[in-house]
Scaffold this motif. Structure first.
Motif, PDB file in Angstrom:
ATOM      1  N   TRP A   1       0.809  -1.215   0.000  1.00 32.53           N
ATOM      2  CA  TRP A   1       0.000   0.000   0.000  1.00 32.53           C
ATOM      3  C   TRP A   1       0.840   1.262   0.000  1.00 32.53           C
ATOM      4  N   ALA A   2       2.086   1.174   0.417  1.00 32.79           N
ATOM      5  CA  ALA A   2       2.963   2.340   0.356  1.00 32.79           C
ATOM      6  C   ALA A   2       3.245   2.748  -1.082  1.00 32.79           C
ATOM      7  N   LEU A   3       3.110   1.814  -2.010  1.00 29.81           N
ATOM      8  CA  LEU A   3       3.339   2.099  -3.418  1.00 29.81           C
ATOM      9  C   LEU A   3       2.069   2.544  -4.129  1.00 29.81           C
ATOM     10  N   ILE A   4       0.923   2.366  -3.496  1.00 25.76           N
ATOM     11  CA  ILE A   4      -0.360   2.618  -4.163  1.00 25.76           C
ATOM     12  C   ILE A   4      -1.092   3.828  -3.588  1.00 25.76           C
ATOM     13  N   ILE A   5      -1.262   3.855  -2.259  1.00 25.45           N
ATOM     14  CA  ILE A   5      -2.084   4.898  -1.635  1.00 25.45           C
ATOM     15  C   ILE A   5      -1.541   6.312  -1.839  1.00 25.45           C
ATOM     16  N   PRO A   6      -0.227   6.578  -1.634  1.00 26.10           N
ATOM     17  CA  PRO A   6       0.257   7.955  -1.817  1.00 26.10           C
ATOM     18  C   PRO A   6       0.067   8.486  -3.239  1.00 26.10           C
ATOM     19  N   ASN A   7      -0.017   7.597  -4.215  1.00 30.17           N
ATOM     20  CA  ASN A   7      -0.215   8.008  -5.605  1.00 30.17           C
ATOM     21  C   ASN A   7      -1.527   7.454  -6.147  1.00 30.17           C
ATOM     22  N   ALA A   8      -2.542   7.467  -5.304  1.00 25.39           N
ATOM     23  CA  ALA A   8      -3.813   6.839  -5.672  1.00 25.39           C
ATOM     24  C   ALA A   8      -4.527   7.562  -6.798  1.00 25.39           C
ATOM     25  N   VAL A   9      -4.208   8.816  -7.025  1.00 23.16           N
ATOM     26  CA  VAL A   9      -4.895   9.565  -8.072  1.00 23.16           C
ATOM     27  C   VAL A   9      -3.953  10.640  -8.615  1.00 23.16           C
ATOM     28  N   ALA A  10      -4.085  10.913  -9.905  1.00 26.52           N
ATOM     29  CA  ALA A  10      -3.315  11.971 -10.557  1.00 26.52           C
ATOM     30  C   ALA A  10      -4.275  13.081 -10.974  1.00 26.52           C
ATOM     31  N   VAL A  11      -3.982  14.301 -10.565  1.00 31.74           N
ATOM     32  CA  VAL A  11      -4.894  15.415 -10.818  1.00 31.74           C
ATOM     33  C   VAL A  11      -5.082  15.646 -12.313  1.00 31.74           C
ATOM     34  N   TRP A  12      -4.006  15.536 -13.061  1.00 29.24           N
ATOM     35  CA  TRP A  12      -4.120  15.764 -14.498  1.00 29.24           C
ATOM     36  C   TRP A  12      -5.089  14.772 -15.130  1.00 29.24           C
ATOM     37  N   ASN A  13      -5.059  13.535 -14.692  1.00 26.85           N
ATOM     38  CA  ASN A  13      -5.976  12.530 -15.222  1.00 26.85           C
ATOM     39  C   ASN A  13      -7.417  12.810 -14.807  1.00 26.85           C
ATOM     40  N   ILE A  14      -7.608  13.369 -13.610  1.00 30.43           N
ATOM     41  CA  ILE A  14      -8.951  13.776 -13.189  1.00 30.43           C
ATOM     42  C   ILE A  14      -9.497  14.836 -14.135  1.00 30.43           C
ATOM     43  N   ILE A  15      -8.656  15.800 -14.483  1.00 30.55           N
ATOM     44  CA  ILE A  15      -9.092  16.880 -15.376  1.00 30.55           C
ATOM     45  C   ILE A  15      -9.448  16.339 -16.753  1.00 30.55           C
ATOM     46  N   ILE A  16      -8.628  15.420 -17.261  1.00 36.59           N
ATOM     47  CA  ILE A  16      -8.913  14.830 -18.576  1.00 36.59           C
ATOM     48  C   ILE A  16     -10.231  14.069 -18.548  1.00 36.59           C
ATOM     49  N   MET A  17     -10.426  13.258 -17.510  1.00 38.57           N
ATOM     50  CA  MET A  17     -11.654  12.472 -17.435  1.00 38.57           C
ATOM     51  C   MET A  17     -12.870  13.366 -17.207  1.00 38.57           C
ATOM     52  N   ARG A  18     -12.749  14.367 -16.378  1.00 37.42           N
ATOM     53  CA  ARG A  18     -13.859  15.298 -16.154  1.00 37.42           C
ATOM     54  C   ARG A  18     -14.261  15.980 -17.456  1.00 37.42           C
ATOM     55  N   THR A  19     -13.262  16.405 -18.235  1.00 34.53           N
ATOM     56  CA  THR A  19     -13.548  17.064 -19.506  1.00 34.53           C
ATOM     57  C   THR A  19     -14.241  16.109 -20.469  1.00 34.53           C
ATOM     58  N   PHE A  20     -13.832  14.856 -20.456  1.00 31.78           N
ATOM     59  CA  PHE A  20     -14.490  13.863 -21.309  1.00 31.78           C
ATOM     60  C   PHE A  20     -15.953  13.712 -20.915  1.00 31.78           C
ATOM     61  N   PHE A  21     -16.214  13.586 -19.634  1.00 29.18           N
ATOM     62  CA  PHE A  21     -17.601  13.453 -19.176  1.00 29.18           C
ATOM     63  C   PHE A  21     -18.440  14.659 -19.592  1.00 29.18           C
ATOM     64  N   GLN A  22     -17.855  15.858 -19.490  1.00 30.52           N
ATOM     65  CA  GLN A  22     -18.599  17.075 -19.805  1.00 30.52           C
ATOM     66  C   GLN A  22     -18.882  17.212 -21.295  1.00 30.52           C
ATOM     67  N   GLN A  23     -17.886  16.911 -22.121  1.00 34.67           N
ATOM     68  CA  GLN A  23     -17.989  17.197 -23.542  1.00 34.67           C
ATOM     69  C   GLN A  23     -18.581  16.055 -24.364  1.00 34.67           C
ATOM     70  N   SER A  24     -18.426  14.820 -23.898  1.00 27.62           N
ATOM     71  CA  SER A  24     -18.814  13.678 -24.719  1.00 27.62           C
ATOM     72  C   SER A  24     -20.141  13.044 -24.317  1.00 27.62           C
ATOM     73  N   ILE A  25     -20.607  13.327 -23.109  1.00 27.33           N
ATOM     74  CA  ILE A  25     -21.859  12.731 -22.633  1.00 27.33           C
ATOM     75  C   ILE A  25     -22.837  13.862 -22.302  1.00 27.33           C
ATOM     76  N   PRO A  26     -23.876  14.029 -23.090  1.00 26.24           N
ATOM     77  CA  PRO A  26     -24.818  15.129 -22.849  1.00 26.24           C
ATOM     78  C   PRO A  26     -25.422  15.053 -21.445  1.00 26.24           C
TER      79      PRO A  26
END
Length: 294
Positions: A141-166
């Motif tokens: 878990w020391a290798l997984i939890i501290p890097n559990a999410v990447a902000v840049w990837n959140i932004i990319i996925m959020r933009t996809f949800f906004q633009q591609s799914i009405p």
């Protein structure tokens, strides 16, 4: 059919030439490593191997697969990559979906807070102290939890949800009695395969190639990922466990070391190279839609 002008044809020719040069620059090192891994190491050291193997032998692969630490590290890397990618993609979805909703109050504030962490972090020492206080050192878990999410990837996925799914689709589902989690599972995710494939590839490659976190947090060799053993061999030339040098000449030791290096590079990267073709059709679409809109 529009007839191409001489200028258009010249432009295409220049593009093809430039692309061929780039392809050669990128592809040749991969071909060379693959060829060198099955060639006579003496021929490789002398520079006699270019595109075709010479005096084919599989000594490097035999040495790699005969080493128990390498196999154990391989299994550890697979485990860390699979579990880590599942956690990463799940956390990214749970963060990106609320931020994509127009009816989520304060979403711009939360987005700004997330983006702030892209530029400023606590640093290595505070992070290590937190991981240690949580009792995660020398665990997966020391290798997984501290890097559990990447902000840049959140932004990319959020933009996809906004633009591609009405958003109207989500509103219709709400009128039919669907809650947020049901909308996410039944509507959003089935329509988001391209971006999910991109995130899976991004996170899995990052976990597969990661060695620094393991170097910091792990102390027991039986928990080392493959990349730490690869680091030892390629950087530190620590090969005494795989090569018996007591009765061998120094020249033969060096030859076997070269063979092992190339073989281990192939073994370490082959799973990721095999994963990409299955995700390729989603990869380009997800990158284009998720990265340049919004």
């Amino acid at each position: 059919m529009v007839k191409e002008s001489a200028g258009d044809r010249l432009f295409d020719i220049i593009n093809y030439i430039l692309l061929a040069i780039v392809l050669t620059i990128v592809l040749y090192p991969l071909i060379f490593v693959a060829v060198a891994s099955i060639s006579n190491p003496a021929a490789v050291v002398k520079g006699e191997v270019w595109l075709l193997p010479k005096d084919i032998n599989f000594t490097g692969y035999e040495k790699v697969f005969a080493n128990k630490e390498i196999l154990n590290g391989y299994m550890n890397t697979i485990l860390y990559t699979v579990v880590g990618t599942i956690v990463n993609v799940g956390m990214t979805i749970l963060a990106a979906y609320p931020l994509s909703r127009k009816d989520f109050r304060g979403r711009n504030i939360f987005t700004a807070l997330f983006v702030f962490t892209m530029f400023f972090s606590g640093g290595l020492i505070p992070t290590y102290l937190i991981v240690k206080d949580l009792g995660m050192t020398n665990t997966m878990w020391a290798l997984i939890i501290p890097n559990a999410v990447a902000v840049w990837n959140i932004i990319i996925m959020r933009t996809f949800f906004q633009q591609s799914i009405p958003f109207e689709i989500q509103e219709s589902a709400q009128m039919d009695g669907c809650g947020n989690f049901k909308i996410l599972l039944r509507i959003i995710l089935p329509l988001s395969m391209p971006i999910l494939a991109v995130m899976t590839l991004f996170y899995s490659v990052a976990h597969w190639n990661s060695f620094f976190s393991a170097l910091i947090y792990l102390t027991e060799r039986d928990k080392y990922p493959l990349q730490l053993f690869l680091r030892e061999i390629l950087i530190q030339s620590n090969m005494q466990d795989m090569i018996q040098t007591s009765e061998e000449s120094l020249a033969k030791t060096i030859m076997e070391a070269e063979s092992i290096k190339y073989a281990l590079v192939i073994v370490a990267n082959l799973p990721i190279l095999m994963l990409y073709p299955f995700l390729q059709r989603y990869f380009v679409k997800g990158m284009v839609i998720g990265a340049i809109k919004g």
